[in-house]
Design a protein around this motif. Structure first.
Motif, PDB file in Angstrom:
ATOM      1  N   ALA A  90       0.801  -1.222   0.000  1.00 17.89           N
ATOM      2  CA  ALA A  90       0.000   0.000   0.000  1.00 17.89           C
ATOM      3  C   ALA A  90       0.837   1.278   0.000  1.00 17.89           C
ATOM      4  CB  ALA A  90      -0.949  -0.018   1.204  1.00 17.89           C
ATOM      5  N   ALA A  91       2.139   1.162  -0.311  1.00 21.67           N
ATOM      6  CA  ALA A  91       2.964   2.381  -0.388  1.00 21.67           C
ATOM      7  C   ALA A  91       2.546   3.220  -1.585  1.00 21.67           C
ATOM      8  CB  ALA A  91       4.442   2.002  -0.481  1.00 21.67           C
ATOM      9  N   GLN A  92       2.543   4.529  -1.406  1.00 22.79           N
ATOM     10  CA  GLN A  92       2.128   5.461  -2.464  1.00 22.79           C
ATOM     11  C   GLN A  92       3.297   6.370  -2.839  1.00 22.79           C
ATOM     12  OE1 GLN A  92      -1.040   5.605  -3.693  1.00 22.79           O
ATOM     13  NE2 GLN A  92      -1.757   3.974  -2.334  1.00 22.79           N
ATOM     14  N   ALA A  93       3.431   6.679  -4.131  1.00 20.42           N
ATOM     15  CA  ALA A  93       4.435   7.659  -4.550  1.00 20.42           C
ATOM     16  C   ALA A  93       4.207   8.937  -3.752  1.00 20.42           C
ATOM     17  CB  ALA A  93       4.323   7.914  -6.048  1.00 20.42           C
ATOM     18  N   GLY A  94       5.269   9.520  -3.218  1.00 22.58           N
ATOM     19  CA  GLY A  94       5.144  10.713  -2.388  1.00 22.58           C
ATOM     20  C   GLY A  94       5.278  10.412  -0.902  1.00 22.58           C
ATOM     21  N   ASP A  95       5.039   9.154  -0.501  1.00 20.76           N
ATOM     22  CA  ASP A  95       5.156   8.767   0.913  1.00 20.76           C
ATOM     23  C   ASP A  95       6.581   8.985   1.422  1.00 20.76           C
ATOM     24  OD1 ASP A  95       2.548   7.899   0.978  1.00 20.76           O
ATOM     25  OD2 ASP A  95       3.021   5.769   1.258  1.00 20.76           O
ATOM     26  N   LEU A  96       6.682   9.269   2.707  1.00 21.30           N
ATOM     27  CA  LEU A  96       7.975   9.228   3.385  1.00 21.30           C
ATOM     28  C   LEU A  96       8.228   7.794   3.846  1.00 21.30           C
ATOM     29  CD1 LEU A  96       7.465  12.369   5.646  1.00 21.30           C
ATOM     30  CD2 LEU A  96       8.812  12.225   3.526  1.00 21.30           C
ATOM     31  N   VAL A  97       9.508   7.421   3.951  1.00 22.61           N
ATOM     32  CA  VAL A  97       9.870   6.100   4.476  1.00 22.61           C
ATOM     33  C   VAL A  97      10.506   6.292   5.844  1.00 22.61           C
ATOM     34  CG1 VAL A  97      11.291   4.043   4.136  1.00 22.61           C
ATOM     35  CG2 VAL A  97      10.239   5.183   2.163  1.00 22.61           C
ATOM     36  N   LEU A  98       9.997   5.568   6.822  1.00 24.94           N
ATOM     37  CA  LEU A  98      10.535   5.666   8.181  1.00 24.94           C
ATOM     38  C   LEU A  98      10.946   4.295   8.703  1.00 24.94           C
ATOM     39  CD1 LEU A  98       7.937   7.895   8.040  1.00 24.94           C
ATOM     40  CD2 LEU A  98       8.868   8.389  10.327  1.00 24.94           C
ATOM     41  N   VAL A  99      11.822   4.314   9.694  1.00 20.25           N
ATOM     42  CA  VAL A  99      12.127   3.076  10.438  1.00 20.25           C
ATOM     43  C   VAL A  99      11.916   3.366  11.920  1.00 20.25           C
ATOM     44  CG1 VAL A  99      13.694   2.079   8.733  1.00 20.25           C
ATOM     45  CG2 VAL A  99      14.607   3.607  10.503  1.00 20.25           C
TER      46      VAL A  99
ATOM     47  N   HIS B  46      13.117  -4.105  13.595  1.00 25.81           N
ATOM     48  CA  HIS B  46      12.401  -2.843  13.650  1.00 25.81           C
ATOM     49  C   HIS B  46      11.422  -2.837  12.485  1.00 25.81           C
ATOM     50  CE1 HIS B  46      13.709  -0.482  16.969  1.00 25.81           C
ATOM     51  NE2 HIS B  46      14.955  -0.892  16.801  1.00 25.81           N
ATOM     52  N   LEU B  47      10.519  -1.859  12.495  1.00 24.94           N
ATOM     53  CA  LEU B  47       9.587  -1.732  11.373  1.00 24.94           C
ATOM     54  C   LEU B  47      10.111  -0.706  10.383  1.00 24.94           C
ATOM     55  CD1 LEU B  47       6.136  -1.608  13.231  1.00 24.94           C
ATOM     56  CD2 LEU B  47       7.435  -3.597  12.402  1.00 24.94           C
ATOM     57  N   ALA B  48       9.897  -0.964   9.097  1.00 30.25           N
ATOM     58  CA  ALA B  48      10.036   0.066   8.077  1.00 30.25           C
ATOM     59  C   ALA B  48       8.630   0.313   7.560  1.00 30.25           C
ATOM     60  CB  ALA B  48      10.943  -0.410   6.947  1.00 30.25           C
ATOM     61  N   PHE B  49       8.268   1.580   7.380  1.00 31.30           N
ATOM     62  CA  PHE B  49       6.901   1.864   6.935  1.00 31.30           C
ATOM     63  C   PHE B  49       6.867   3.158   6.140  1.00 31.30           C
ATOM     64  CE2 PHE B  49       6.105   5.098  10.188  1.00 31.30           C
ATOM     65  CZ  PHE B  49       7.031   4.738  11.168  1.00 31.30           C
ATOM     66  N   THR B  50       5.788   3.349   5.415  1.00 35.78           N
ATOM     67  CA  THR B  50       5.654   4.559   4.600  1.00 35.78           C
ATOM     68  C   THR B  50       4.414   5.324   5.046  1.00 35.78           C
ATOM     69  OG1 THR B  50       4.207   3.830   2.781  1.00 35.78           O
ATOM     70  CG2 THR B  50       6.505   3.112   2.690  1.00 35.78           C
ATOM     71  N   VAL B  51       4.518   6.658   5.040  1.00 34.85           N
ATOM     72  CA  VAL B  51       3.366   7.504   5.405  1.00 34.85           C
ATOM     73  C   VAL B  51       3.271   8.670   4.436  1.00 34.85           C
ATOM     74  CG1 VAL B  51       3.300   7.050   7.890  1.00 34.85           C
ATOM     75  CG2 VAL B  51       4.807   8.821   7.020  1.00 34.85           C
ATOM     76  N   SER B  52       2.052   9.119   4.220  1.00 33.85           N
ATOM     77  CA  SER B  52       1.843  10.304   3.400  1.00 33.85           C
ATOM     78  C   SER B  52       2.399  11.521   4.145  1.00 33.85           C
ATOM     79  CB  SER B  52       0.345  10.478   3.154  1.00 33.85           C
ATOM     80  OG  SER B  52       0.087  11.803   2.783  1.00 33.85           O
ATOM     81  N   PRO B  53       3.046  12.442   3.432  1.00 33.80           N
ATOM     82  CA  PRO B  53       3.577  13.637   4.108  1.00 33.80           C
ATOM     83  C   PRO B  53       2.476  14.464   4.781  1.00 33.80           C
ATOM     84  CG  PRO B  53       4.177  13.611   1.757  1.00 33.80           C
ATOM     85  CD  PRO B  53       3.335  12.416   1.995  1.00 33.80           C
ATOM     86  N   HIS B  54       1.215  14.310   4.323  1.00 31.11           N
ATOM     87  CA  HIS B  54       0.100  15.007   4.989  1.00 31.11           C
ATOM     88  C   HIS B  54      -0.050  14.563   6.436  1.00 31.11           C
ATOM     89  CE1 HIS B  54      -1.184  14.923   0.661  1.00 31.11           C
ATOM     90  NE2 HIS B  54      -1.207  16.212   0.929  1.00 31.11           N
ATOM     91  N   ARG B  55       0.509  13.420   6.728  1.00 33.31           N
ATOM     92  CA  ARG B  55       0.352  12.900   8.089  1.00 33.31           C
ATOM     93  C   ARG B  55       1.601  13.120   8.931  1.00 33.31           C
ATOM     94  NH1 ARG B  55      -3.264   7.900   6.124  1.00 33.31           N
ATOM     95  NH2 ARG B  55      -5.243   8.931   6.532  1.00 33.31           N
ATOM     96  N   LEU B  56       2.458  13.982   8.454  1.00 36.00           N
ATOM     97  CA  LEU B  56       3.726  14.179   9.141  1.00 36.00           C
ATOM     98  C   LEU B  56       3.518  14.679  10.580  1.00 36.00           C
ATOM     99  CD1 LEU B  56       6.678  13.717   8.552  1.00 36.00           C
ATOM    100  CD2 LEU B  56       6.890  16.125   7.886  1.00 36.00           C
ATOM    101  N   SER B  57       2.446  15.450  10.792  1.00 36.06           N
ATOM    102  CA  SER B  57       2.242  15.961  12.156  1.00 36.06           C
ATOM    103  C   SER B  57       1.855  14.819  13.105  1.00 36.06           C
ATOM    104  CB  SER B  57       1.180  17.059  12.171  1.00 36.06           C
ATOM    105  OG  SER B  57      -0.067  16.503  11.818  1.00 36.06           O
ATOM    106  N   MET B  58       1.032  13.871  12.591  1.00 40.60           N
ATOM    107  CA  MET B  58       0.704  12.681  13.409  1.00 40.60           C
ATOM    108  C   MET B  58       1.993  11.919  13.742  1.00 40.60           C
ATOM    109  SD  MET B  58      -2.638  11.071  11.445  1.00 40.60           S
ATOM    110  CE  MET B  58      -2.984   9.666  12.525  1.00 40.60           C
ATOM    111  N   ILE B  59       2.836  11.824  12.736  1.00 37.20           N
ATOM    112  CA  ILE B  59       4.083  11.075  12.907  1.00 37.20           C
ATOM    113  C   ILE B  59       5.014  11.798  13.885  1.00 37.20           C
ATOM    114  CG2 ILE B  59       6.210  10.428  11.698  1.00 37.20           C
ATOM    115  CD1 ILE B  59       3.983   8.498  11.233  1.00 37.20           C
ATOM    116  N   LYS B  60       5.024  13.142  13.775  1.00 35.67           N
ATOM    117  CA  LYS B  60       5.881  13.904  14.689  1.00 35.67           C
ATOM    118  C   LYS B  60       5.437  13.717  16.135  1.00 35.67           C
ATOM    119  CE  LYS B  60       8.107  17.358  11.785  1.00 35.67           C
ATOM    120  NZ  LYS B  60       7.951  18.668  11.129  1.00 35.67           N
ATOM    121  N   ASP B  61       4.115  13.679  16.338  1.00 39.47           N
ATOM    122  CA  ASP B  61       3.604  13.407  17.694  1.00 39.47           C
ATOM    123  C   ASP B  61       4.048  12.022  18.140  1.00 39.47           C
ATOM    124  OD1 ASP B  61       2.378  15.831  17.713  1.00 39.47           O
ATOM    125  OD2 ASP B  61       0.356  15.054  17.286  1.00 39.47           O
TER     126      ASP B  61
END
Lengths: 315, 315
Positions: free
Chosen positions: B126-135, B247-262
């Motif tokens: 379900a990764a989308q072009a534009g997503d950030l990749v995190l670990v 560890h997990l590697a995962f992708t998130v939409s940059p629109h959700r960066l604030s959720m991720i920052k929290d």
């Protein structure tokens, strides 16, 4: 199956009125099958013996997972193994949904998953005093097959159909799935016969807190088993403690004997040609705190410890 | 759990709005852990590495089954193994509901089962072009720990806290269950890092049909890993292809960066002290039919086949 092989996990859904039933079994090379066994034989034996546990609960097979440990990446071996595994799993409409492949000594672990209607599963703990005890087919074949496979030259008296029968009983024992399903509305307790009749019926006795009486004369035996055992006494011995038979032992109220008689009639023409129900004993109230299994021969109680040939059951 | 250990099968119920998630893993002595490993270490490593697959789906652990193959019935060994297994399973509120014990070369197969809300599971596709990749934490520790365990005398520069850290990372890697659960409503794709960052992210790329770009400078590394690796370059190499990090590697939409920052802020004080989310790359539309993973160092594309030290990734 929402997601099968190809992600970190498999995902499945369970319908509302059903419960999920699972069993896991391991087969080790040289221990649960001879080192000479063919990959296809190992596959069918692993699958059928594991599925037998679902039969004992009256569950309908759905999916399975496979952990395969192999000494080396042998493409031919894996291909033969997989073909046979998918063929037998297909017969039972059971899908592979995940697992693991690792390098090491040849070991196969399967987990099978099935459904059963809520609160209907057959368990070991529901036998009632007064119940009849039945088995779903001839016993002792597992042990007879093993004796034959380990000492093939010692049994010149076996004809070719008996040989084929025994090899099949060992490598493709028939999981009594259909019988198990039909018992859901008529049996009280059930178990599959993997450890030998005495040990397995003792599990029912312990879980249900009852005694069980077995009529040795009523235990069904195949001609092949009688041939390998060299007579009735030793064949009974195979049935009682040999294990690996994968028939069901179950208890039913005598009020349901007509249902059972119909079932007996049907099984004689069923797809599971080896299934032939026989009444072999009864459940009685336990007279002490420790539930026991007693055996009778021509109506006489047999003392397991005194009786020659049965001595190793004494412990 | 309707029925756990003690019958032919375990029986469980799955609630209506949930899906069942399962994963099976095998560990073979001398292959997945050193022959010198303690029974308690084998137990925790087996359980934690298997549970890591549930974390990658965002699932909540429920039950597990265990197939234990042992060379001999060693009561002390079994007791140490069981105590550690029940302790670690207890931490994750995951109950043993069945399994099998057999004799043979030391092998452990576990199947873990968890729940996830219907259609919410994190998958690889379900990764989308534009997503950030995190670990979810420092990489390369699995490989560093293995190097240390196999050549303990070669690393006199490690201090005692680094030793303890590495041994723990190998024998009790933290399954990122809590992180996985929190990602359910914000991540797109996820995987657990068992094979090494490159191979695992390639799985996401293949399943999602996207390319992934990794900034090597952003890969989090522990001091212990840097010490064992003898520098940054080799440590990155451990992270990319060493595996066993869990560890997990995962992708998130940059629109959700604030959720991720929290989430990043919270993880810094979380129970999972090793969890520290880092952005290490991005998902881009694939430019060819075969999705690929590209690595950058200080903004420059690294050619994996030309670059000394990365050569074995070329194949």
């Amino acid at each position: 199956v929402v997601k099968g092989i190809g992600d970190d996990c498999a995902i499945v859904e369970v319908e509302r009125y059903r419960q999920l039933v699972m069993s896991m079994d391991t087969l080790v090379a040289g221990r649960h099958f001879p080192d000479s066994a063919l990959p296809s034989q190992i596959a069918t034996r692993s699958f059928c013996t594991c599925l037998s546990d679902l039969a004992a609960m009256g569950a309908s097979p759905q999916w399975f997972t496979l952990a395969l440990t192999l000494p080396e990446a042998n493409r031919e071996w894996v291909s033969e193994f997989s073909d046979a595994l998918f063929a037998i799993a297909g017969e039972f409409e059971c899908d592979l949904i995940g697992g693991d492949t690792t390098q090491g000594p040849l070991t196969i672990t399967l987990q099978v998953h099935g459904f059963v209607e809520k609160e209907k599963a057959l368990t070991r703990d529901a036998a009632q005093a007064g119940d009849l005890v039945l088995v779903s087919g001839p016993l002792g074949d597992g042990k007879a097959a093993l004796e034959f496979l380990l000492n093939q030259d010692s049994f010149p008296m076996l004809d070719s159909s008996q040989l084929a029968y025994l090899v099949e009983r060992f490598y493709r024992p028939e999981p009594q799935i259909e019988i198990g399903r039909r018992l859901l509305n008529c049996a009280n307790a059930a178990i599959d016969l993997s450890d030998g009749l005495l040990a397995d019926v003792q599990h029912i006795a312990d879980a249900s807190k009852v005694d069980v009486e077995i009529d040795l004369d009523e235990i069904p035996l195949s001609d092949a088993c009688l041939s390998v055992a060299g007579g009735n006494r030793q064949a009974i011995h195979y049935a009682l403690s040999g294990g690996d038979d994968y028939h069901l032992a179950f208890t039913v109220s005598p009020h349901r004997l007509s249902m059972i008689k119909d079932l007996i009639k049907e099984t004689q023409s069923s797809r599971e040609t080896l299934a032939k129900l026989s009444v072999i004993g009864r459940v009685v109230a336990t007279s002490s705190g420790s539930p026991s299994v007693r055996c009778f021969e021509k109506g006489n109680l047999i003392s397991m410890s005194d009786q020659k040939g049965y001595q190793h059951f004494a412990s």
